[in-house]
Design a protein around this motif. Structure first.
Motif, mmCIF file in Angstrom:
data_model
loop_
_atom_site.group_PDB
_atom_site.id
_atom_site.type_symbol
_atom_site.label_atom_id
_atom_site.label_comp_id
_atom_site.label_asym_id
_atom_site.label_seq_id
_atom_site.Cartn_x
_atom_site.Cartn_y
_atom_site.Cartn_z
ATOM 1 N N VAL A 216 0.843 -1.200 0.000
ATOM 2 C CA VAL A 216 0.000 0.000 0.000
ATOM 3 C C VAL A 216 0.879 1.250 0.000
ATOM 4 C CG1 VAL A 216 -1.915 -1.162 1.147
ATOM 5 C CG2 VAL A 216 -0.218 0.031 2.520
ATOM 6 N N ARG B 268 -0.506 4.410 0.878
ATOM 7 C CA ARG B 268 -1.045 5.384 1.823
ATOM 8 C C ARG B 268 -1.855 4.628 2.879
ATOM 9 N NH1 ARG B 268 -5.842 7.271 2.742
ATOM 10 N NH2 ARG B 268 -5.164 9.431 2.979
ATOM 11 N N LEU C 189 -4.822 3.092 4.706
ATOM 12 C CA LEU C 189 -6.134 2.606 4.289
ATOM 13 C C LEU C 189 -6.789 1.858 5.433
ATOM 14 C CD1 LEU C 189 -5.460 1.105 0.722
ATOM 15 C CD2 LEU C 189 -6.744 3.181 1.238
ATOM 16 N N TYR D 231 0.675 3.857 6.728
ATOM 17 C CA TYR D 231 1.749 4.152 5.780
ATOM 18 C C TYR D 231 2.818 4.909 6.535
ATOM 19 C CZ TYR D 231 4.452 6.004 1.915
ATOM 20 O OH TYR D 231 5.482 6.316 1.068
ATOM 21 N N GLU E 143 -5.930 1.462 -8.201
ATOM 22 C CA GLU E 143 -5.217 1.845 -6.986
ATOM 23 C C GLU E 143 -5.233 3.357 -6.761
ATOM 24 O OE1 GLU E 143 -1.091 0.470 -4.752
ATOM 25 O OE2 GLU E 143 -1.343 0.153 -6.906
ATOM 26 N N ARG E 144 -4.945 4.128 -7.811
ATOM 27 C CA ARG E 144 -4.878 5.586 -7.654
ATOM 28 C C ARG E 144 -6.230 6.159 -7.233
ATOM 29 N NH1 ARG E 144 -2.251 8.934 -12.486
ATOM 30 N NH2 ARG E 144 -0.507 7.617 -11.806
ATOM 31 N N TYR F 144 -7.014 5.378 -3.541
ATOM 32 C CA TYR F 144 -6.290 6.268 -2.634
ATOM 33 C C TYR F 144 -6.933 7.654 -2.586
ATOM 34 C CZ TYR F 144 -2.552 2.774 -2.630
ATOM 35 O OH TYR F 144 -1.827 1.616 -2.496
ATOM 36 N N LYS G 164 -8.563 9.364 0.674
ATOM 37 C CA LYS G 164 -8.121 10.681 1.146
ATOM 38 C C LYS G 164 -9.315 11.583 1.418
ATOM 39 C CE LYS G 164 -5.026 14.503 -0.070
ATOM 40 N NZ LYS G 164 -4.083 15.019 -1.108
#
Length: 513
Positions: free
Chosen positions: A310, A312, A314, A344, A366-367, A370, A374
């Motif tokens: 990972v 960031r 999660l 992270y 994935e992007r 994230y 956020k």
């Protein structure tokens, strides 16, 4: 110049074809992140058809073909603990003649480095397990499908007998988040200090004692060290349970004998029953077919999972709601994350384990996952707890109503440790006093608060019988007298929070399961 034109044309056609090969789920496209963040509700509360996820059909086909290859490979066929048939069979106890048991134990003794000798107590334990714990062993056979390949790989690496894999059953019943009343944790039940000795670190988010990979590696190193000390696998297992000091004292009290069965009476009571339980478990697993013990093929096999690193922080809730995997599966595959949060931290590589069928979806999106996470974090009313290593020092300010026992319990340490760290000669405290503490757990934060899922222990409805506690009784001995009843069951049904409350004459409710 012509070569440059050809290259540009090739790039144009490649991009065009590569876009055609990717199939996109028909969902409403999100173009402006500012537009998303302006909405009142968190992004994860929006209906699923408001999210855009990419589906790579070529990669999915590759994953499917590889998984099919593994399922039909010898790797799957050699997992003999999972038998054919989808129905769990729990038949009546088939009579096990003593002569038959003796012959089978001799066979096990001949092909292992352990001293597996017949004795009436071992026979009694085996028959009790077969009569009252058959359903439990069916579940264990199911869990073994996932864990045993991992155990065997590590045991083989350290040249440890493969039969030692059954030790994890005695220790934790193959429950990755098992925790004992004295604080031992994980599949291999490491105490905090022993875990630190073998590089199992604990932080506010991660307890590596629960990590199947790291804990198995540490258990192998510990067992290897114990075998080098005692030169005998029976004594190494006994030392794993009670500590090398207790085994050494038992050897001295037994006149220097190094045979487990000769020193057994000088070992702590729990350790005296430890190896017989291990031998009984080994026997039942090796002769599961003969005793008609089967398991469902519902548990994941080890090769049906994969990991991704990972990038960031999660939460399991975020992963579940975006990728679609159940939180219970996430907890089973990632037990080391205590709060159901993958942190992270720069310089540390934290990974997420998923069933293979979800890996592709996570990697392809994935992007976006994230980005959504956020936005979700930004809308959180209460910030997530700050990451810190459990061997880091904190300063605690004494408040009204505080006493050393309360503070020690809050941070998972002992009163003696707090006195030592602060050079206290007595237990007296004053309001405003500053104390140095090296916490072993984060106070006031639980997994249920993060995932907002509160589980209540419900008392079963139906018939029950009253058991009167006798002299010499323990919760473990009482549980053995009833079919499919565990120590935790008795505690929950009778609101027992301490073994000290178990006194002769106490009435206990035992429900019929």
């Amino acid at each position: 110049m012509k070569q440059l034109v050809y290259i540009l044309l090739l790039c144009f056609f490649y991009n065009g074809f590569s876009q055609e090969k990717k199939d996109t789920i028909k969902l409403q496209k999100i173009e402006d992140l500012k537009q998303i963040s302006s909405k009142n509700d968190t992004i994860f509360k929006q209906p699923k058809d408001s999210l855009t996820f990419t589906k790579d059909t070529i990669a999915d086909k590759i994953d499917s073909l590889w998984l099919h290859h593994l399922v039909n490979s010898p790797l799957n066929d050699t997992i003999k603990y999972v038998l054919t048939g989808d129905k769990m069979v729990v038949s009546d106890l088939v009579e096990l003649p003593t002569d038959t048991l003796k012959k089978r134990l001799k066979i096990l003794d001949a092909k292992s480095p352990f001293h597996i000798e017949y004795n009436p107590q071992l026979e009694s334990i085996i028959k009790t397990y077969l009569k009252r714990r058959k359903a439990t062993f069916s579940k264990l056979l199911e869990r073994a499908r996932y864990y045993f390949p991992l155990f065997e790989e590590k045991l083989s690496k350290y040249d440890i007998p493969l039969e030692v894999k059954y030790l994890a059953i005695v220790e934790s019943a193959l429950k990755p988040r098992a925790r004992s009343r004295v604080g031992a944790a994980g599949l291999w039940q490491f105490m905090y200090q022993t875990g630190k000795q073998y590089n199992l670190n604990v932080s506010s988010y991660v307890d590596e004692r629960y990590d199947p990979y790291r804990a198995t590696e540490a258990a192998c190193k510990y067992l290897k060290d114990l075998h080098q000390i005692f030169g005998d696998w029976d004594l190494a297992l006994a030392a794993y349970n009670s500590g090398p000091g207790n085994v050494s004292k038992a050897i001295r009290r037994s006149g220097g004998s190094t045979n487990y069965w000769n020193i057994r009476h000088n070992l702590p009571m729990e350790t005296a029953g430890y190896l017989p339980a291990f031998y009984a478990t080994l026997y039942i697993f090796e002769y599961a077919n003969e005793h008609h013990i089967e398991a469902k093929k519902t548990a994941l096999a080890k090769f049906e999972t994969d990991t991704v690193q990972v990038k960031r922080l999660l939460t399991f809730a975020q992963i579940s709601q975006t990728v679609g995997v159940d939180i219970k599966i996430l907890q089973f595959l990632n037990p080391e994350y205590k709060l159901d949060i993958i942190p992270y931290v720069k310089g540390k590589n934290y990974t997420l384990t998923l069933p293979i069928k979800y890996i592709g979806k996570f990697v392809s999106n994935e992007r976006q996952i994230y980005t959504l996470a956020k936005l979700d974090d930004a809308k959180r009313e209460k910030p997530l707890p700050k990451y810190f290593e459990m061997n880091q020092r904190i300063r605690y300010r004494v408040r009204s109503g505080d006493f050393l026992g309360k503070i020690a319990n809050r941070y998972g340490v002992s009163v003696r440790s707090i006195k030592k760290w602060n050079r206290l000669k007595s237990t007296r405290l004053r309001i405003g006093q500053r104390l140095t503490i090296y916490p072993k757990r984060l106070p006031g934060v639980s997994r249920s608060k993060i995932t907002k899922k509160h589980t209540k222990k419900s008392t079963p409805k139906g018939k029950y019988q009253i058991y009167t506690v006798k002299n010499g009784d323990s919760l473990w001995l009482i549980a053995k007298k009833f079919s499919n009843v565990s120590v935790q069951n008795i505690k929950d049904w009778n609101n027992i929070w301490s073994v000290k409350s178990l006194k002769p004459g106490t009435k206990l409710k035992i429900y019929n399961l």
